[in-house]
Design a protein around this motif. Sequence first.
Motif, PDB file in Angstrom:
ATOM      1  N   HIS A 207      33.339   4.863 -20.786  1.00  0.00           N
ATOM      2  CA  HIS A 207      34.164   4.803 -22.003  1.00  0.00           C
ATOM      3  C   HIS A 207      35.480   4.121 -21.678  1.00  0.00           C
ATOM      4  O   HIS A 207      35.819   3.900 -20.518  1.00  0.00           O
ATOM      5  N   ASP A 208      36.197   3.752 -22.699  1.00  0.00           N
ATOM      6  CA  ASP A 208      37.332   2.842 -22.549  1.00  0.00           C
ATOM      7  C   ASP A 208      38.574   3.586 -22.045  1.00  0.00           C
ATOM      8  O   ASP A 208      39.579   3.697 -22.749  1.00  0.00           O
ATOM      9  N   ALA A 209      38.495   4.070 -20.809  1.00  0.00           N
ATOM     10  CA  ALA A 209      39.585   4.857 -20.239  1.00  0.00           C
ATOM     11  C   ALA A 209      40.451   4.068 -19.277  1.00  0.00           C
ATOM     12  O   ALA A 209      41.460   4.583 -18.790  1.00  0.00           O
ATOM     13  N   PHE A 210      40.083   2.817 -18.980  1.00  0.00           N
ATOM     14  CA  PHE A 210      40.747   2.071 -17.911  1.00  0.00           C
ATOM     15  C   PHE A 210      41.560   0.883 -18.438  1.00  0.00           C
ATOM     16  O   PHE A 210      41.875  -0.041 -17.698  1.00  0.00           O
ATOM     17  N   GLY A 211      41.898   0.919 -19.723  1.00  0.00           N
ATOM     18  CA  GLY A 211      42.638  -0.189 -20.313  1.00  0.00           C
ATOM     19  C   GLY A 211      43.988  -0.427 -19.675  1.00  0.00           C
ATOM     20  O   GLY A 211      44.408  -1.575 -19.495  1.00  0.00           O
TER      21      GLY A 211
END
Length: 309
Positions: free
Chosen positions: A181-185
């Motif tokens: 999921h998009d946690a590393f933006g």
Amino acid sequence: MPLSSGPAASEERLDIVATTGMVADTLHQIGGDHISIRNLMGPGVDPHLYRQTRSDIAAMTRADAIFWNGLYLEAQLEEFLFRLSEHRPVFALGEAVPEDQRLSHEDYSDQYDPHIWMDPQRWRYVAEAARDALIELDPEHREDYQANAEDFLTQLDRLDEYARKTLSSVPESSQILVTAHDAFGYLGDAYGYDVLGIQGFSTESEAGLARIENLVDLLVERQISAIFIESSVPRRNIEALIEGAASQGHDVSVGGELFSDAMGPAGTYEGTYIGMIDHNVTYITRALGGEAPAHGLNAKLADDAEDNQ
């Protein structure tokens, strides 16, 4: 279980409740022996979905102060924490990051990506806010909080320097991070990586078939060889990507397990904020073809990153 920074807590210690491990460890580093911390969400716990238990409610209503990330990370706790703030000091530390340094939600203009801990330089704002809150609550120990915070900020700068150097050693064409999921933006924004999550900022969102198919096409087109699972998110979507790429004749492996919304086991190096980010940076670098010490910045990582590729 509370974090302990010394002998059994005395009556003079501040009784603190923190939601996530990242917030709890930061308070632990700065508060030292002057605070006793109960961390609500341990290893492998997803803060997007976490709901307070009866024991959590009891602990928070008795605590001297409650600290949380905010920015809609602890979505299921928000209403309770807002109500509790009318009776107890409640600090949303993530909101100390200036708005112009937050990443906007692609669908909601008034919401931001809450995963600010992925960039040590942005996390400095959180550390400074934690220091100021502890001084407000306990001015008698101001000098200790200031000294501890200065030491922690120095560690954050050193961690950032390490991340910048090691992540830049990955070939530019391979600087693509694909995760559950998009946690590393914020990591991508800080260090120049393209970051693609199967799910959005929150694990509450579902990954549609079209999203999976688009990512499979990207893996094949860009010849991405490694993708990553997360300690707090089921791996079924990652397995779907690997199978999809294989059906097109392209081999993709799991580059390792990253810590996204929760830290490693309590009592381990990876169970600290510094260790969590060191682990992520080291594993990403080595899995994508860069150069990093096998055991990380401080030579404390439990396993050689190569074992997890």
